[in-house]
Structures are given as C-alpha cells and as structure tokens.
Design an enzyme around this catalytic site. Structure first.
Site, mmCIF file in Angstrom:
data_model
loop_
_atom_site.group_PDB
_atom_site.id
_atom_site.type_symbol
_atom_site.label_atom_id
_atom_site.label_comp_id
_atom_site.label_asym_id
_atom_site.label_seq_id
_atom_site.Cartn_x
_atom_site.Cartn_y
_atom_site.Cartn_z
ATOM 1 N N ASP A 118 -2.985 9.267 7.549
ATOM 2 C CA ASP A 118 -1.960 8.313 6.866
ATOM 3 C C ASP A 118 -0.186 8.652 6.452
ATOM 4 O O ASP A 118 0.692 8.161 6.395
ATOM 5 C CB ASP A 118 -2.291 8.342 6.047
ATOM 6 C CG ASP A 118 -3.936 7.000 6.208
ATOM 7 O OD1 ASP A 118 -3.504 5.944 6.392
ATOM 8 O OD2 ASP A 118 -4.788 7.364 6.437
ATOM 9 N N ARG A 170 1.005 -1.732 0.010
ATOM 10 C CA ARG A 170 0.199 -0.279 0.145
ATOM 11 C C ARG A 170 1.016 0.843 0.148
ATOM 12 O O ARG A 170 1.654 1.245 0.494
ATOM 13 C CB ARG A 170 -0.717 -0.133 1.206
ATOM 14 C CG ARG A 170 -2.058 -1.002 1.402
ATOM 15 C CD ARG A 170 -3.602 -1.267 2.571
ATOM 16 N NE ARG A 170 -3.741 0.682 1.706
ATOM 17 C CZ ARG A 170 -4.789 0.726 2.406
ATOM 18 N NH1 ARG A 170 -5.152 0.146 3.560
ATOM 19 N NH2 ARG A 170 -5.377 1.532 1.939
ATOM 20 N N ASN A 227 -4.585 12.111 4.138
ATOM 21 C CA ASN A 227 -6.599 11.370 5.411
ATOM 22 C C ASN A 227 -7.368 10.423 4.375
ATOM 23 O O ASN A 227 -7.395 10.815 3.805
ATOM 24 C CB ASN A 227 -6.577 11.579 6.607
ATOM 25 C CG ASN A 227 -7.557 10.723 7.685
ATOM 26 O OD1 ASN A 227 -7.370 9.479 7.735
ATOM 27 N ND2 ASN A 227 -8.789 10.891 8.162
HETATM 28 O O1 MRU Z 1 -7.483 2.736 4.123
HETATM 29 P P1 MRU Z 1 -7.428 2.418 5.164
HETATM 30 O O2 MRU Z 1 -8.982 1.620 5.695
HETATM 31 O O3 MRU Z 1 -6.472 1.657 5.199
HETATM 32 O O4 MRU Z 1 -7.385 4.094 5.825
HETATM 33 C C1 MRU Z 1 -6.551 4.543 7.231
HETATM 34 C C2 MRU Z 1 -7.162 5.065 7.285
HETATM 35 O O5 MRU Z 1 -7.852 4.265 8.584
HETATM 36 C C3 MRU Z 1 -7.690 6.150 7.688
HETATM 37 O O6 MRU Z 1 -7.592 6.885 6.836
HETATM 38 C C4 MRU Z 1 -7.278 6.567 8.907
HETATM 39 O O7 MRU Z 1 -8.390 7.701 9.560
HETATM 40 C C5 MRU Z 1 -6.211 7.578 9.443
HETATM 41 S S1 MRU Z 1 -5.268 6.428 10.883
HETATM 42 C C6 MRU Z 1 -5.277 4.942 11.149
#
Ligand code: MRU
Length: 354
Positions: free
Chosen positions: A234, A91, A244
């Site tokens: 993120d 990712r 995010n």
């Molecule tokens: O795609 P994901 O579910 O891995 O997304 C990341 C997140 O969980 C969110 O963006 C979150 O708000 C960030 S903090 C874990």
C-alpha cells in the site's frame, strides 16, 4: 480480466459517473455500482465498495475528475480544492490514492480546459495502472518455476488494481506461459479479502488453489509446502520498508525463518520517498465491528451479519502493518525487480512522469 465471458476493468468512467465492481458483494454476487457524484465515489472508497491500492488510486483519479466537472465557475478553485481534500480523507495508507489525486489535479490545473483535462488525466492513471500491473506480471513470472506452490496474502489481484493486479499478476502470466502452479490464499481476517476476493479471482481464472487459515502459513512453510510468497503493498518507504495488509509482517518473518523467497509486487506509484522509513507511513485503524462481525449468505441465500466474538469485549483493528526491508527478497515493479537498497537510486524522479 473476464467475468462470465465479459472483459472488465475494476473501475471506469462513463459520462459523469464512475462505475465500479462492488467488492463488498463479492464473492456472493457480482454487481456494478454507479457513483454519480464525487461524494458518491468518495463514499465508495470509504466503505470499501472499491479497495486495494491501485483500484483506490484509479477511483480517486476519477473522483478528482468528477470534482472538476462539478465545480461551479464562481469559486472554481475553492470547490476543486475541497473535492481534493475530501477524496484524500477517504483512506490514509495507500499511496496510490495521493499519487492519483495529485497527478489529475496537476495536469488539469496546468491546462486551459481543466474539466476535460481532468478526465483525460484520470484515464491516464487507469491506463498506467493496467500497463504497470501487466509488466509486473512479466517480471514476476520469471521467478516462478514450473510446479511451484505460491502463497499470497490479502487480495493484490486484478480486483485490487484496474486489471491483472500485482501479487497475482505473476501467477496469471506464469499460467499463460504454461507453468503449472498452485496458490495458497490466506483468508486475511478481519475482512477476508483472501478468502473472499483472491479465491474468487483464482477460481474464475481456473488456477488451482486453497484458502488457508491466517495462522497456517508457518506450518505450511515448515512442512516445505510453500516455494515462494508474493504480496502487494500500500505504501513503500525510501528505505524499502513496506506497508501492506495487516498480517504481512508475520508472513515475512516466517518466510525468512524457513528460507522462502518473499517478494513484494507494486508499481512505482506506490513508493513514497518522502517517508524515510516505515515509521513515517500512516496506518489506518478501522472500526472494531470488522473484527466482531462476519457476513455471508445463509442457507436461504439471504446475506446475514453475525457476531463471532464475545459480546461486551472491545477489539482493536489496525488495517496495515509495516514489514522492514530486511525481510524482503525483492520488490517487483514495472521497471524491474529491485533490491530494497536500490529504491532511491532507481525510482528517483519517475514520479513526475506517467
Ligand atoms: O484494506 P484494503 O483491502 O484496501 O487493503 C489493501 C490491500 O488490498 C492490501 O494491502 C494489498 O495486499 C495491497 S496491494 C492492493
């Protein structure tokens, strides 16, 4: 956190296997998935059996440890480097993933016994994630007043980290301090991490809450029903721009319009000072089927996947957006609540330490 009376971390390692809470099955069933190889663990990240910035980081750390154990004596370095590249390709956006692989790799390569050291370093990543999340909760809870309604987006609770979480950690700590509060969790289309995961967490913790449609935040803010908003992150650039979950930017704009304090909660391992601004942050574009289909149990309890969009239409599915620093009231980290202009000075060389 506890599920059915048992304390769980989101991810852990036993022997050569990585165990994780299967997030694709939640909230309908609680299952643990065993990833026996580095390839299995990479697949678990790609398919979002584990997701959320910190949880991805801890899982990547354990995948790196598996990569070290699986590497043969002959061609050891090549095998380890291939494993690292494979993990880092799972990712693209969450900085914690790269932070974790680099930390484990660096510690192991500097040691005389790299395989054992990699496991030790991966467990250090996990321990730091838990410590940081708890500390973020302590700082964040000081911002919450008794009786407040708090909004959040996506899931940055304990499922998204190893324990406690970031955006929800202040909620849990404030509750422990005896404050009464109510949480609005928006559903967070297309994967519904808010409606599925945040709501599941809050219900298990006994926190009063309601799931709201993604497009209800502005109306609730306009009606004075939201006192503050916490979101996770993120990746955070040097200038304070925050990547995010998609939809965060809209919430931040609404919050500014209606004078609602808008806080980002993230450990310092989420900052990437090599990104001068949010435009340098890679944004993952996910498969269009996430927009077209939803899944859940039918009346007979059997999980089914159904299409909810016009057959034949294409969808476009960016997984993250970037909220410019000017919309953010403060960033709650394990070292304190930072203003976005303080990042470079306060974060400095912290990334070298753990
Ligand atoms: O795609 P994901 O579910 O891995 O997304 C990341 C997140 O969980 C969110 O963006 C979150 O708000 C960030 S903090 C874990």
């Amino acid at each position: 956190m506890r599920v059915n009376g048992i304390h769980y971390k989101t991810v852990w390692m036993e022997g050569s296997s990585v165990f994780l809470i299967e997030q694709n099955k939640l909230p309908f069933s609680f299952e643990i998935y065993e990833a026996k190889t580095c390839a299995d663990t990479c697949n678990a990240i790609t398919t979002m059996q584990v997701r959320g910035a910190g949880a991805i980081g801890c899982t990547a750390a354990f995948a790196m440890a598996q990569g070290f154990s699986e590497a043969p004596e002959i061609g050891f370095l090549d095998a380890v480097n291939r494993a690292k590249a494979k993990i880092e390709a799972t990712r693209p956006t969450a900085q914690n993933l790269f932070y974790a692989t680099n930390f484990v790799y660096g510690q192991a390569m500097a040691a005389s016994n790299p395989r054992e050291e990699a496991v030790k370093a991966a467990n250090q990543v996990l321990a730091k994630d838990t410590r940081d999340s708890r500390q973020i909760g302590q700082f964040g809870a000081s911002l919450i007043q008794d009786g407040w309604n708090v909004a959040t987006h996506c899931n940055a609770g304990w499922l998204a980290f190893s324990d406690f979480g970031t955006a929800l950690s202040p909620v849990y700590i404030a509750r422990d301090q005896g404050k009464k509060l109510f949480v609005y969790a928006d559903e967070t289309r297309p994967r519904s991490q808010g409606g599925r995961l945040t709501a599941w967490e809050l219900r298990h913790e006994g926190i009063p809450h309601a799931i709201i449609p993604d497009n209800a935040t502005a109306a609730l803010m306009a009606a004075g029903k939201i006192d503050m908003m916490f979101v996770g992150a993120d990746r955070i650039a040097a200038n304070g721009d925050v990547a995010n979950k998609i939809g965060t930017l809209e919430k931040a704009i609404c919050a500014q319009q209606f004078d609602v304090p808008f806080y980002v909660a993230a450990p310092t391992s989420t900052f990437d000072l090599s990104c001068a601004s949010g435009t340098d942050i890679p944004i993952e574009i996910r498969h269009q089927d996430e927009v077209h289909y939803v899944s859940g149990p039918d009346a007979d309890g059997i999980l089914r996947r159904i299409r909810i969009t016009a057959p034949g239409s294409d969808a476009y599915n960016p997984a993250f957006d970037v909220t410019p620093a000017r919309f953010i009231t403060g960033i709650i980290t394990e070292i304190g609540i930072l203003k976005t202009h303080e990042i470079v000075e306060k974060i400095g060389d912290l990334h070298e330490r753990i």
